[in-house]
Design an enzyme around this catalytic site. Structure first.
Site, PDB file in Angstrom:
ATOM      1  N   ASP A 317       0.813  -1.209   0.000  1.00 20.05           N
ATOM      2  CA  ASP A 317       0.000   0.000   0.000  1.00 20.05           C
ATOM      3  C   ASP A 317       0.848   1.261   0.000  1.00 20.05           C
ATOM      4  O   ASP A 317       1.990   1.284   0.454  1.00 20.05           O
ATOM      5  CB  ASP A 317      -0.923   0.012   1.221  1.00 20.05           C
ATOM      6  CG  ASP A 317      -0.133  -0.177   2.525  1.00 20.05           C
ATOM      7  OD1 ASP A 317       0.836  -0.975   2.527  1.00 20.05           O
ATOM      8  OD2 ASP A 317      -0.481   0.469   3.526  1.00 20.05           O
ATOM      9  N   GLU A 318       0.265   2.296  -0.552  1.00 16.25           N
ATOM     10  CA  GLU A 318       0.727   3.667  -0.372  1.00 16.25           C
ATOM     11  C   GLU A 318       2.200   3.907  -0.720  1.00 16.25           C
ATOM     12  O   GLU A 318       2.963   4.439   0.084  1.00 16.25           O
ATOM     13  CB  GLU A 318       0.467   4.119   1.084  1.00 16.25           C
ATOM     14  CG  GLU A 318      -0.995   4.089   1.443  1.00 16.25           C
ATOM     15  CD  GLU A 318      -1.258   4.578   2.866  1.00 16.25           C
ATOM     16  OE1 GLU A 318      -2.280   5.239   3.058  1.00 16.25           O
ATOM     17  OE2 GLU A 318      -0.437   4.302   3.765  1.00 16.25           O
ATOM     18  N   VAL A 319       2.587   3.531  -1.911  1.00 13.17           N
ATOM     19  CA  VAL A 319       3.919   3.904  -2.391  1.00 13.17           C
ATOM     20  C   VAL A 319       3.770   5.250  -3.102  1.00 13.17           C
ATOM     21  O   VAL A 319       3.025   5.360  -4.079  1.00 13.17           O
ATOM     22  CB  VAL A 319       4.449   2.853  -3.380  1.00 13.17           C
ATOM     23  CG1 VAL A 319       5.854   3.223  -3.850  1.00 13.17           C
ATOM     24  CG2 VAL A 319       4.435   1.470  -2.750  1.00 13.17           C
TER      25      VAL A 319
END
Lengths: 692, 692
Positions: A317-319
């Site tokens: 998640d959330e790169v």
């Protein structure tokens, strides 16, 4: 017993359906999750010191331990001294047909039936998993009665709606010690959850011991990590409770802590420090470096040997892509591979890691971002973004679990979580076959603002409502029933050692100081009982100073429960009053008593406001409560006189309410909406129900 | 610093003596036990996340652990994340001169000095024992302030008045698990007690593992005993806290459990069963059989290897002599030895056992009964009978410790224990040299009516008042100060994990049932808060059925604290009102509010009375509270009108009070005396203070 006897529409009403006696005579069954089928019989089974359990059919050491645990728990609930030995005439017979799988698998039979008569009780289950669920149901049925402890006569047939009913705990942002995890596993067992998702790595910490790469934990955890022995211990503890353990190693982002010891894995130049703040950070793994994959191959090899579950969570998640954008080598790679976006870069990385995980005999779970059409079908998508992505994955034949809507850290009331169904939203349009791909859901306890002291209270009791959503039939949706049963199950969970209630008076005493008198403590409690922390992701923005992992969690906002029972009950009382056209004298009297106490509370709290910086912080909120209560009392006065209140009065009161609704010291004053409703009803005149 | 600076008469007043500022500005120091000398300075030392400790002088691993424990405890109290590492500029420096003895000895130097300035703090101590005491004093000084957590500037020089300050826990009548003992040792450390007297054997159980005679525990404990490893673990735990561990193996009576596996030791024919009832029983060791002494020699040899303390307790209490009278062989022995009484027989036995203990390098402690003029002078007499026997022993040159007056199970208020001084009564007439033989005292927690759930509440906080009596100067006797500080120290003890407060709401919830509403729970709490269990040894006689070790301890009498804070505060309020000649309007208003709540409580409790057998049991007491409160309200009405109340009114009211004073369901209604005082004052007319 023929299924024709199952006459109950479970969950429709507090008082379960008739079984010979009238509804009034029926006991309320404090079951959560509500079983699939319940038929209440006549009479009760007494539970006294002679109570005993016998196992028949398939037996194994785990079942013996489950019975001993059951007896200890029954003994705690009742304070009856119970013998651990089986008797020749057992009160409760537990029959199990056959073993479950050596390593617990997704979708194993968890069903059971439970029959209680005034003479004895019987649990029948195909596997130990069902037998253990049946024991938990029995525990919930034991209540104090006029003649001692007892369980009502009842016949239950039960099985879960979804096979994946999980709780994720983030042990990285704040470390959560093993004993705290264990008591939460006890809580999961009580509400029949069967997956513990262990979020083990983050920017803020790498919490699992690697012997292959010890710098991961020695440099990336401040010494706060689980040894491999401790991990095995927890896995065994979970298995004993019918719970699978899915580890998560979050990558390629959320991985700063890995880079402290292994900067060579990162896409940007080091050195790296353990991240102390909250948010989304730039560091991400270098997906172009073959050494990264070699490292991950060896780490996954090591970890998959420790974690027996078939599923292995790789995060994803959330790169934010900033390190990738800034690294010329990665930009070259992106061009040469014709990747148009950073998402495509991540897809490449995910595919590589999935192959590694598959090579080691496991299947991948990942957050929404790892879903790339074409990935192997044994992947499970964990949706944090919403039901749309879940539906999209299912439509393409992929399994998914829902977490959007089950984030415990957002501070939602139980009712709001309860209304979230994994097969609602866009998933409702799926074919039945596609809906089968939705395996269930997981509640998530992200740990920016929790620590061992308050984490139980952030999980429980609300998590029990989510557990019911994932276990019980889809039509079990009555919110009043849910809250009544949640209140009971919350009391019961305390006997497991969960501290979701006990922590609260203790934190308030710290806030008040040791010298606080009982009256002063009551004043603080009165205020604390009607506030809630601000919702969603507002705490960073409104914090007095930028919060970090070193920020003490000792403020009122850290102490108060995330859902105010007092405010909810007050709201119900206002509804009752207003719907009675403001003529319900009893409700009016109760409202007046409550409002008077609130109005007078600020002056009672003054000594503590003077003495403690932690109380001083909520001085404005305390004034607001008094002001708000004065508005409510004025409304009651108008209701008493009859006739409509003048418009300018209403305007004035609503202005006050508007003012107190503004969060202060990250707290919301929860009775504001109910008092607004009261003012509007009264302002509309005698028949104030008309305004509803 | 010259001692001339010590200007305070400690304990005389809540607000310690002047140090430049006026008394009003002085902080109250929530210290218990009150140190020997305290001088309050100016300003405060802030305690924040940068707090650190450094050790200088003599160091040892135990001191390091003490500092880590101190930091953990400080962190719990404040929720500040504190680094375990020492910094270059420590907030608190702890200097220790030299080591203490390898095995802690009676009378070692436990003194320390503590100096806190706004800049830093320093503890100086000759030995680690004093250093550890100083750390505990510091912890008690840390309080919430308007500007954060802080400790007041203060200079303390402190040492104990008595060298033997013990707590005895009977782990035999109800088994008390190791973790419960450990948290009580933590509590002892906090209040500077230094002897844990472990009452390990009784008619109802033999709780220590013997490898030499394993039948002692396998047949004599229901499997509830401590292994030798666990015993060593507890001893190490105690040593880390400056606490000696004195084991007691009670003989020749109170030993039925020994005889289950070893009937050959008994004076009567077997077989024997573990005793399940309470009281004084007939079985006693056969003092005429040389095999008895051989057995004891081997057992003492084994146990003295495990327990390093110089003292070894052989019990010796309450031999009723019936088995001896009934055994012809023993009667022959009595005649042939010209023993006139059974006491003489026991003296013979005691002397033999003392020789065994001495042979193994230890000194004997025994209850009053083992004191026989002529026994070796290194014996210590533990007086359960009273100060007379202690004085008698001291007059003959024997050491003694006082337990009479410190029996925690009798249900006395803290003030009554507090008033008991080891050197008062007949001991006051001793010469100073003889008084020196009185080593201190021990509080005793006999466990007929305690179990792991409520035992903390039966020990704490009252035990802290006894700890102060044994540590602080003899002139520290102000009861109001004691109660104010006890309230604070009780809150602080919770952070150690003691459950003496947290158990209470949880037990009340069990009594009320999971379905009880908050309002119903409040009603139960209101009643429970003003009752106390009947005092002294009345519970057997008044029990609904003969109590045994299998009797559940789940009734209201098991749940309520042994001392009602609410009733004590109410009594203080009545005193204030009456001493104001019944004209104090504020006190009158508070009394009226309280009495109204009590009067109305019975109707609020009715739903629970209908639903729970455990609440039904106290229905009459609930009615009594309402009736009593109505009397109090009527008295206030008269006081309001002025003039004397009619005699027949007074007679009627006193009759009601007389009625409610009768114990029901083993409970006393504590506000009865205060309301009687109110009635008598009001009946005497306008100037009602005259009746006091």
């Amino acid at each position: 017993m023929g299924m024709g006897h199952w006459v109950c529409a479970v969950g429709f009403t507090l008082l379960l359906c008739a079984g010979g006696a009238s509804a009034q005579e029926q006991p309320r069954l404090n079951l959560m999750p509500m079983p699939g089928n319940v038929q209440v019989g006549s009479g009760i089974l007494r539970v006294d010191s002679s109570f005993s359990v016998a196992l028949t059919g398939h037996t194994e050491a785990r079942l013996d331990r489950a019975v001993q645990r059951f007896l200890r728990q029954l003994s705690r609930q009742t304070a009856l001294p119970l013998s651990p030995k089986a008797s020749t005439k057992p009160t409760l017979k537990v029959h199990t047909d056959h073993p479950s799988k050596e390593v617990q698998e997704l979708g194993e039979d968890e069903s059971y039936s439970l029959s209680i008569t005034p003479d004895d009780a019987k649990i029948d289950a195909p596997t130990p998993l069902g037998a253990m669920h049946g024991l938990q149901t029995f525990l919930q049925l034991v209540e104090v009665s006029p003649d001692g402890f007892a369980a009502p006569a009842v016949t239950i047939q039960d099985k879960p709606r979804f096979p994946w009913r999980g709780l994720m705990i983030d042990v990285a942002r704040h470390f959560i010690p093993l004993d705290v995890l264990k008591r939460n596993l006890d809580g999961m067992e009580a509400v029949k959850m069967n997956v513990f998702h262990w979020h083990l790595s983050e920017d803020q910490g790498f919490r699992a011991e690697s012997k292959k790469f010890p710098k991961l934990q020695t440099l990336g955890s401040d010494g706060l990590y689980y040894t491999q022995d401790e991990i095995r211990d927890l896995i065994a503890y979970a298995r004993d409770r019918g719970i699978r353990v899915v580890p998560e190693f979050d990558m390629p982002g959320h991985s700063t802590s890995w880079f402290v010891g292994h900067p060579e894995l990162a896409s940007g130049p080091g050195p790296y420090q353990i991240e102390r703040k909250w948010g989304i950070f730039d560091p991400a793994m270098d997906l172009t470096n073959e050494k990264t994959y070699k490292f991950l191959d060896e780490l996954v090899a090591e970890m998959t040997k420790i974690f027996p579950d078939h599923y292995f969570h790789i995060g994803g998640d959330e790169v934010n892509g900033k390190q990738w954008d800034a690294n010329p080598k990665i930009q070259d790679f992106k061009k040469s591979h014709k990747f148009a976006t950073n998402e495509a870069l991540q897809a490449y990385f995910s595919e590589r890691v999935q192959k590694i995980v598959t090579k080691h005999g496991k299947a991948v779970v990942g957050w929404d971002e790892v879903f790339i059409p074409g990935v192997p079908k044994d992947i499970v998508i964990q949706s944090w973004r919403g039901s749309a992505s879940l539906a999209q994955a299912a439509a393409q034949g992929y399994h998914g679990i829902l977490s959007n809507g089950y984030y415990l850290d957002l501070g939602w009331p139980a009712a709001r979580h309860y209304a979230v169904d994994p097969t609602s939203g866009q998933a409702a349009n799926l074919t039945p076959e596609q809906q089968q791909l939705i395996l269930g859901g997981e509640s998530c306890m992200w740990s920016e603002y929790v620590n061992p002291e308050n984490v139980d209270s952030r999980i429980w009791p609300r998590n029990a409502a989510i557990a019911e959503r994932l276990w019980s039939p889809q039509n079990v949706t009555d919110v009043a029933s849910m809250y009544a049963r949640l209140h009971a199950v919350s009391a019961q969970l305390e006997w497991l050692g969960l501290t979701h209630r006990a922590y609260y008076p203790q934190m308030l005493r710290r806030i008040a100081g040791q010298s606080a008198t009982p009256e002063q403590l009551t004043a603080l409690r009165t205020l604390a009982d009607v506030v809630e922390p601000t919702k969603e992701y507002t705490r960073e923005a409104t914090a007095p100073a930028e919060p970090t992992s070193a920020t003490p969690l000792n403020r009122v906002v850290d102490a108060v429960p995330l859902e105010s029972d007092a405010a909810r009950r007050f709201g119900e009382l206002v509804d009752k009053f207003v719907s009675s056209t403001c003529r319900e004298a009893d409700a009016a009297a109760q409202l007046r008593t409550q409002l008077s106490a609130w109005r007078d509370n600020d002056s009672r709290l003054q000594p503590l406001i003077q003495r403690s910086f932690l109380v001083k912080e909520v001085a404005a909120t305390s004034q607001d409560l008094s002001a708000l209560a004065a508005v409510g009392l004025a409304a009651l006065d108008f209701a008493n006189k009859g006739g409509a209140a003048p418009d300018d009065w209403k305007t004035q009161q609503l202005a006050v309410i508007e003012q107190v609704k503004k969060p202060k010291s990250q707290l919301l004053l929860m009775p504001a909406s109910a008092i607004q409703k009261l003012v509007e009803a009264v302002a509309a005149g005698g028949n104030c129900a008309a305004t509803r």
